[in-house]
Write an enzyme that holds these catalytic residues in place. Structure first.
Site, PDB file in Angstrom:
ATOM      1  N   GLU A 163      -7.164   5.106   7.339  1.00  0.00           N
ATOM      2  CA  GLU A 163      -6.874   6.513   7.004  1.00  0.00           C
ATOM      3  C   GLU A 163      -8.046   7.128   6.242  1.00  0.00           C
ATOM      4  O   GLU A 163      -8.367   8.298   6.416  1.00  0.00           O
ATOM      5  CB  GLU A 163      -5.571   6.590   6.195  1.00  0.00           C
ATOM      6  CG  GLU A 163      -4.356   6.366   7.091  1.00  0.00           C
ATOM      7  CD  GLU A 163      -3.153   5.756   6.408  1.00  0.00           C
ATOM      8  OE1 GLU A 163      -3.072   5.783   5.164  1.00  0.00           O
ATOM      9  OE2 GLU A 163      -2.275   5.226   7.134  1.00  0.00           O
ATOM     10  N   GLY A 178       1.974   2.462  10.678  1.00  0.00           N
ATOM     11  CA  GLY A 178       2.967   3.529  10.562  1.00  0.00           C
ATOM     12  C   GLY A 178       3.616   3.923  11.878  1.00  0.00           C
ATOM     13  O   GLY A 178       4.290   4.947  11.962  1.00  0.00           O
ATOM     14  N   ASN A 207       0.882  -1.175   0.000  1.00  0.00           N
ATOM     15  CA  ASN A 207       0.000   0.000   0.000  1.00  0.00           C
ATOM     16  C   ASN A 207       0.915   1.219   0.000  1.00  0.00           C
ATOM     17  O   ASN A 207       1.450   1.598   1.033  1.00  0.00           O
ATOM     18  CB  ASN A 207      -0.892  -0.029   1.256  1.00  0.00           C
ATOM     19  CG  ASN A 207      -1.782   1.189   1.344  1.00  0.00           C
ATOM     20  OD1 ASN A 207      -1.874   1.990   0.403  1.00  0.00           O
ATOM     21  ND2 ASN A 207      -2.449   1.359   2.482  1.00  0.00           N
ATOM     22  N   HIS A 255      -9.776   1.504   4.333  1.00  0.00           N
ATOM     23  CA  HIS A 255      -8.535   1.723   5.088  1.00  0.00           C
ATOM     24  C   HIS A 255      -8.805   2.715   6.219  1.00  0.00           C
ATOM     25  O   HIS A 255      -9.564   3.665   6.041  1.00  0.00           O
ATOM     26  CB  HIS A 255      -7.431   2.240   4.161  1.00  0.00           C
ATOM     27  CG  HIS A 255      -6.089   2.207   4.814  1.00  0.00           C
ATOM     28  ND1 HIS A 255      -5.697   3.158   5.724  1.00  0.00           N
ATOM     29  CD2 HIS A 255      -5.072   1.318   4.730  1.00  0.00           C
ATOM     30  CE1 HIS A 255      -4.481   2.852   6.165  1.00  0.00           C
ATOM     31  NE2 HIS A 255      -4.080   1.746   5.575  1.00  0.00           N
ATOM     32  N   SER A 300       2.868  -1.877  10.397  1.00  0.00           N
ATOM     33  CA  SER A 300       4.303  -1.938  10.699  1.00  0.00           C
ATOM     34  C   SER A 300       4.916  -3.313  10.438  1.00  0.00           C
ATOM     35  O   SER A 300       5.836  -3.722  11.146  1.00  0.00           O
ATOM     36  CB  SER A 300       4.576  -1.486  12.138  1.00  0.00           C
ATOM     37  OG  SER A 300       4.186  -0.136  12.295  1.00  0.00           O
ATOM     38  N   LYS A 325       0.202   4.230  -0.450  1.00  0.00           N
ATOM     39  CA  LYS A 325      -0.441   5.468   0.045  1.00  0.00           C
ATOM     40  C   LYS A 325      -0.095   6.628  -0.884  1.00  0.00           C
ATOM     41  O   LYS A 325       0.035   6.418  -2.085  1.00  0.00           O
ATOM     42  CB  LYS A 325      -0.028   5.724   1.502  1.00  0.00           C
ATOM     43  CG  LYS A 325      -0.231   4.471   2.370  1.00  0.00           C
ATOM     44  CD  LYS A 325      -0.144   4.711   3.833  1.00  0.00           C
ATOM     45  CE  LYS A 325      -0.371   3.387   4.562  1.00  0.00           C
ATOM     46  NZ  LYS A 325      -0.394   3.525   5.997  1.00  0.00           N
ATOM     47  N   GLU A 357      -5.969  -4.558  10.174  1.00  0.00           N
ATOM     48  CA  GLU A 357      -4.930  -3.564  10.417  1.00  0.00           C
ATOM     49  C   GLU A 357      -5.257  -2.778  11.692  1.00  0.00           C
ATOM     50  O   GLU A 357      -6.003  -1.787  11.642  1.00  0.00           O
ATOM     51  CB  GLU A 357      -4.853  -2.582   9.241  1.00  0.00           C
ATOM     52  CG  GLU A 357      -4.505  -3.235   7.921  1.00  0.00           C
ATOM     53  CD  GLU A 357      -3.883  -2.224   6.967  1.00  0.00           C
ATOM     54  OE1 GLU A 357      -2.794  -2.480   6.467  1.00  0.00           O
ATOM     55  OE2 GLU A 357      -4.484  -1.152   6.745  1.00  0.00           O
TER      56      GLU A 357
END
Ligand code: PGA
Length: 253
Positions: free
Chosen positions: A99, A175, A9, A97, A215, A11, A169
């Protein structure tokens, strides 16, 4: 047997030129290393990369968009539809996702529309679910994950549901450099599979690949992937570098 998958991904990273270079590097490795053949490798890339990256043979690499519009077409300035993504040659789309949920207000209703449009346009959704640290500390994580799945996905027919890939996730691991432990990942993946099995039966639940994301990197991938219900990973930061991403693919091979 379930498909093993390593999906990147990217991003909002990589110019077109940088992305093309990275993708071809990964392709070159896969072409030369037959051991990685049992693993499906997918790159989740920005919209503007899609058409160019589809010049890479499908044999080694699948291409995913990272989002799609919740409408089929029309006056929605700046949006990109599932049919456009499909027409650029992509096979997958990452949906839900954290985010997108946190920064762009995506909720279950939006996600139902996106999932439906993706499937209508022959895109396989990589559907993300995950809890915050607050939810986990309050011991609400299982309920929350069950709700994320049932609200956005349980309207699907058996045939459509089988097309999904799920990605667990935990938000606190994305991250941050903090990963779920192998035990935490396995525990949640097994719970997810049980949740799927209650609705769609054991046979379908056993066919769905459930990826871990958050991560994941070359040094922790093995421990995470070694678990019975962890079928691979959705990789953010470590997918931006060919060497790291390839090491993760090799771990799963
Ligand atoms: P990360 O991101 O690997 O950089 O934590 C994973 C993701 O958000 O898909």
């Amino acid at each position: 047997m379930r498909k093993k998958i390593v999906a990147g991904n990217w991003k909002m990273n990589k110019t077109l030129e940088e992305g093309v270079q990275l993708a071809w590097e990964v392709n070159e490795f896969l072409k030369q290393n037959s051991t990685s053949k049992q693993v499906s490798v997918i790159l989740g890339v920005p919209f503007i990369h899609l058409a160019e990256l589809r010049k890479i043979p499908k044999k080694h690499i699948g291409i995913a968009a990272q989002n799609c519009a919740d409408e089929a077409s029309g006056a929605y300035t700046g949006e990109v539809s599932a049919s456009m993504i499909q027409s650029a040659g992509s096979e997958y789309v990452i949906l839900g996702h954290s985010e997108r949920r946190a920064y762009y207000g995506e909720n279950d209703e939006t996600l139902i529309k996106k999932v439906n449009l993706a499937l209508e346009n022959n895109l396989q959704p990589i559907f993300c679910i995950g809890e915050s640290l607050e939810d986990r500390n309050a011991n609400k994580h299982f309920d929350l994950i069950e709700q994320q799945i049932s609200k956005a996905l349980f309207h699907l027919s058996d045939t459509d549901f089988k097309k999904l890939i799920l990605a667990y996730e935990p938000i606190w691991a994305i991250g941050t450099g903090i990963t779920a432990t192998a035990e935490q990942a396995q525990e949640m993946h097994a719970f997810i599979r049980k949740t799927l099995s209650r609705k769609y039966g054991e046979s379908i639940a056993n066919q769905i690949s459930i990826l871990y994301g958050g991560s994941c990197n070359p040094s922790n991938a093995k421990e995470l992937f070694n678990n019975k219900d962890v079928d691979g990973g959705l990789i953010g930061g470590a997918s931006l570098n060919a060497e790291n991403f390839i090491q993760i693919i090799t771990t799963l091979s």
